[in-house]
Design an enzyme around this catalytic site. Structure first.
Site, PDB file in Angstrom:
ATOM      1  N   ASP A  44       0.844  -1.184   0.000  1.00  0.00           N
ATOM      2  CA  ASP A  44       0.000   0.000   0.000  1.00  0.00           C
ATOM      3  C   ASP A  44       0.885   1.242   0.000  1.00  0.00           C
ATOM      4  O   ASP A  44       1.780   1.366   0.841  1.00  0.00           O
ATOM      5  CB  ASP A  44      -0.900  -0.015   1.243  1.00  0.00           C
ATOM      6  N   HIS A  88      -3.665  13.859   0.955  1.00  0.00           N
ATOM      7  CA  HIS A  88      -3.869  12.914   2.067  1.00  0.00           C
ATOM      8  C   HIS A  88      -2.664  12.907   3.006  1.00  0.00           C
ATOM      9  O   HIS A  88      -2.819  12.975   4.236  1.00  0.00           O
ATOM     10  CB  HIS A  88      -4.121  11.511   1.517  1.00  0.00           C
ATOM     11  N   GLU A 101     -10.500   3.856   3.411  1.00  0.00           N
ATOM     12  CA  GLU A 101      -9.553   4.569   2.560  1.00  0.00           C
ATOM     13  C   GLU A 101      -9.861   4.196   1.121  1.00  0.00           C
ATOM     14  O   GLU A 101      -9.772   3.023   0.748  1.00  0.00           O
ATOM     15  CB  GLU A 101      -8.101   4.223   2.909  1.00  0.00           C
ATOM     16  N   GLU A 153      -8.987   3.877  -2.580  1.00  0.00           N
ATOM     17  CA  GLU A 153      -7.708   3.775  -3.291  1.00  0.00           C
ATOM     18  C   GLU A 153      -7.908   3.073  -4.631  1.00  0.00           C
ATOM     19  O   GLU A 153      -8.903   2.391  -4.863  1.00  0.00           O
ATOM     20  CB  GLU A 153      -6.703   2.958  -2.450  1.00  0.00           C
ATOM     21  N   ASP A 187      -9.147   0.306   1.843  1.00  0.00           N
ATOM     22  CA  ASP A 187      -8.162  -0.122   2.846  1.00  0.00           C
ATOM     23  C   ASP A 187      -8.691   0.285   4.224  1.00  0.00           C
ATOM     24  O   ASP A 187      -8.300   1.299   4.785  1.00  0.00           O
ATOM     25  CB  ASP A 187      -6.820   0.553   2.533  1.00  0.00           C
ATOM     26  N   ARG A 231      -8.153   3.812  13.078  1.00  0.00           N
ATOM     27  CA  ARG A 231      -7.237   4.936  13.329  1.00  0.00           C
ATOM     28  C   ARG A 231      -6.666   4.957  14.737  1.00  0.00           C
ATOM     29  O   ARG A 231      -5.546   5.431  14.944  1.00  0.00           O
ATOM     30  CB  ARG A 231      -7.960   6.260  13.048  1.00  0.00           C
ATOM     31  N   GLN A 287      -4.006   2.268  14.803  1.00  0.00           N
ATOM     32  CA  GLN A 287      -2.909   2.736  13.948  1.00  0.00           C
ATOM     33  C   GLN A 287      -2.054   3.800  14.639  1.00  0.00           C
ATOM     34  O   GLN A 287      -0.822   3.730  14.633  1.00  0.00           O
ATOM     35  CB  GLN A 287      -3.514   3.312  12.649  1.00  0.00           C
ATOM     36  N   LYS A 302      -4.481  -1.898  10.054  1.00  0.00           N
ATOM     37  CA  LYS A 302      -4.880  -1.980   8.654  1.00  0.00           C
ATOM     38  C   LYS A 302      -4.906  -3.402   8.102  1.00  0.00           C
ATOM     39  O   LYS A 302      -5.311  -3.614   6.966  1.00  0.00           O
ATOM     40  CB  LYS A 302      -3.934  -1.138   7.782  1.00  0.00           C
ATOM     41  N   THR A 308      -8.975  -5.742   3.734  1.00  0.00           N
ATOM     42  CA  THR A 308      -8.855  -4.786   2.630  1.00  0.00           C
ATOM     43  C   THR A 308      -9.793  -5.284   1.537  1.00  0.00           C
ATOM     44  O   THR A 308      -9.663  -6.433   1.094  1.00  0.00           O
ATOM     45  CB  THR A 308      -7.405  -4.751   2.097  1.00  0.00           C
ATOM     46  N   GLU A 359     -10.097  12.497   7.474  1.00  0.00           N
ATOM     47  CA  GLU A 359      -9.935  13.829   6.874  1.00  0.00           C
ATOM     48  C   GLU A 359     -11.279  14.553   6.802  1.00  0.00           C
ATOM     49  O   GLU A 359     -11.362  15.747   7.098  1.00  0.00           O
ATOM     50  CB  GLU A 359      -9.348  13.713   5.471  1.00  0.00           C
TER      51      GLU A 359
HETATM   52  O1  LIG Z   1       0.576   9.429   7.917  1.00  0.00           O
HETATM   53  C1  LIG Z   1       0.585   8.311   8.441  1.00  0.00           C
HETATM   54  O2  LIG Z   1       1.234   8.039   9.453  1.00  0.00           O
HETATM   55  C2  LIG Z   1      -0.200   7.196   7.869  1.00  0.00           C
HETATM   56  C3  LIG Z   1      -1.158   7.361   6.968  1.00  0.00           C
HETATM   57  C4  LIG Z   1      -1.890   6.185   6.493  1.00  0.00           C
HETATM   58  O3  LIG Z   1      -3.002   5.904   6.903  1.00  0.00           O
HETATM   59  C5  LIG Z   1      -1.122   5.240   5.637  1.00  0.00           C
HETATM   60  C6  LIG Z   1      -1.807   4.577   4.513  1.00  0.00           C
HETATM   61  O4  LIG Z   1      -2.535   3.583   4.628  1.00  0.00           O
HETATM   62  C7  LIG Z   1      -1.449   5.066   3.169  1.00  0.00           C
HETATM   63  C8  LIG Z   1      -2.558   5.676   2.399  1.00  0.00           C
HETATM   64  O5  LIG Z   1      -3.627   5.071   2.278  1.00  0.00           O
HETATM   65  O6  LIG Z   1      -2.354   6.754   1.802  1.00  0.00           O
HETATM   66 CA   LIG Z   2      -4.095   2.904   2.756  1.00  0.00          CA
HETATM   67 MG   LIG Z   3      -5.564  -3.276   4.650  1.00  0.00          MG
END
Ligand SMILES: O=C(O)/C=C/C(=O)CC(=O)CC(=O)O
Ligand SMILES: [Ca+2]
Ligand SMILES: [Mg+2]
Length: 398
Positions: free
Chosen positions: A113, A120, A185, A187, A219, A223, A226, A239, A243, A343
């Site tokens: 990913d 973003h 997410e 994508e 995805d 949060r 994470q 994550k 997916t 966001e």
């Molecule tokens: O900025 C971060 O620490 C992480 C951001 C994300 O969530 C990473 C990710 O899955 C990549 C994305 O989907 O752009």
């Molecule tokens: Ca992602």
């Molecule tokens: Mg995933």
């Protein structure tokens, strides 16, 4: 023109021809198919009759053999399909798409990913690392990515159980339990067909010799899990629980009319990533995210900073080899409007109001998310990427 009488503007018209794996209640064996209008062409049956030399490439319960067959076979089959759907003679082996049960279309080998949307990455940087510059110093020098969990890639329509994990509350208490900040997410996923040799990087110009096509990816991201776990090795359990991918894989050739140049690069790139004189591999793809049927965002893919060709060149620059079925995703697409709730709700501080009056910061149990997308096709037509859907199931009892 086609005997199928597909309304103009249909996302699965004659210029799309995406591949998937389906079964029907009458014939429960998963088999390969091509979507055309509101129908599915049963590929094994059709190809056995009309092009027996290609029968092996479309046999079996997945697209794996077709992916492995390489670009010459991909082009030959697509050429034949284009003829068949415009030729009155070949009206057979069709299934109504609404009757088709869609399956995971290929064996996912490795899953990577990326993080290619400047919008973003900037927004997440502000929220996760408020004391630092939003973009990390490496961001414009290389497409940042991480290796995800191939075994939990699921086909659209699969329910997503709310994950549990470690969370840290604002006052520093560490607890274990269901995520309170479950997110999506939106994508774009790239599906690798032809593999590569260990030790030999895949250069920018070889992108379309290896990548078969694209799909939509959700995805799912917890949060709270994470934010606590990711330092310093990056995303892990926040994550890896699921997916989702769309069931129809759109061949790269279907996006010929959607190709656009990437945005201006503000930092010079090393030669293996420099695409200034190369073929542009940006795509004018427009996405739509619906939550319980209500549109919450319409991000644009066109301005993504890094292209799929650069992602592929980077992920093999060290000699790591590709395998048939590798999936790599663009990262959250937040051009114009965000591709995720963290966001949209600005870290949970500004609830998103849905058209039915309800509000969300993150996902509630029972919520359904559908991400769909289209791109321009030839002669003003539309090419559909289909959609990826998933519903949040309450966590397993503690
Ligand atoms: O900025 C971060 O620490 C992480 C951001 C994300 O969530 C990473 C990710 O899955 C990549 C994305 O989907 O752009
Ligand atoms: Ca992602
Ligand atoms: Mg995933």
């Amino acid at each position: 023109m086609t005997w199928l009488d597909i309304p103009s503007g249909h996302p699965f018209g004659v210029a799309a021809l995406p591949y998937g794996v389906f079964s029907t209640p009458a014939d429960p064996h998963p088999r390969t198919g091509v979507a055309i209008g509101d129908l599915v062409i049963d590929l094994p049956a059709t190809v056995r009759r009309l092009a027996p030399s290609l029968a092996g490439a479309v046999a079996g319960p997945s697209l794996d053999a077709l992916l492995a067959a390489g670009p010459a076979v991909w082009a030959e089959l697509r050429g034949l399909l284009t003829t068949w759907v415009t030729d009155e003679v070949h009206r057979s082996h069709l299934v109504v798409r609404d009757d088709a049960i869609m399956h995971l279309p290929f064996t996912v080998a490795d899953y990577v990913d990326f993080y290619a949307s400047e919008e973003h990455a900037t927004n997440l940087g502000r929220m996760f690392r408020p004391d630092q510059a939003p973009l990390t110093p490496n961001w414009k020098h290389l497409p940042i990515g991480y290796h995800g969990r191939a075994g939990t890639v699921v086909v659209s329509g699969t329910d997503i159980t709310r994950p549990s994990g470690q969370r840290r509350s604002p006052d520093g208490e560490i607890t274990f339990g269901p995520s309170r900040r479950l997110d999506i997410e939106a994508e774009l996923g790239y599906v690798v067909g032809a593999g590569s040799v260990l030790g030999e990087p895949v250069e920018l110009g070889a992108f379309d010799r290896h990548v078969f096509g694209v799909c939509l990816v959700n995805d799912w991201s917890a949060r709270d899990i994470q934010a606590w776990e990711y330092v310093p090795l990056g995303p892990f359990l926040g994550k890896s629980f699921a997916t989702s991918i769309s069931p129809w894989i759109l061949p790269l050739a279907a996006l010929d009319h959607a190709r656009v140049g990437p945005p201006e690069r503000t930092v010079p790139l090393l030669p293996y990533l420099d695409d200034e004189k190369a073929q542009p591999w940006g795509f004018d793809i427009r996405l739509e995210i619906r939550l319980n049927g209500h549109v919450v965002s319409q991000p644009s893919f066109a301005g993504m900073y890094w292209t799929g060709a650069q992602m592929l060149a980077h992920m093999t620059a060290n000699g790591a080899s590709l395998r048939t079925g590798d999936l790599f995703a663009s990262g959250t697409i937040s051009g114009g409007s965000p591709g995720c709730l963290i966001e949209l709700s600005w870290n949970g501080t500004k609830p998103v109001r849905l058209a039915d009056g309800s509000e969300r910061t993150f996902l509630a149990d029972g919520d359904e998310v559908v991400i769909s997308a289209t791109a321009p096709g030839p002669d003003g037509s539309v090419i559909g990427l289909g959609s990826v859907a998933g519903r949040v199931r309450s966590p397993l009892a503690e």
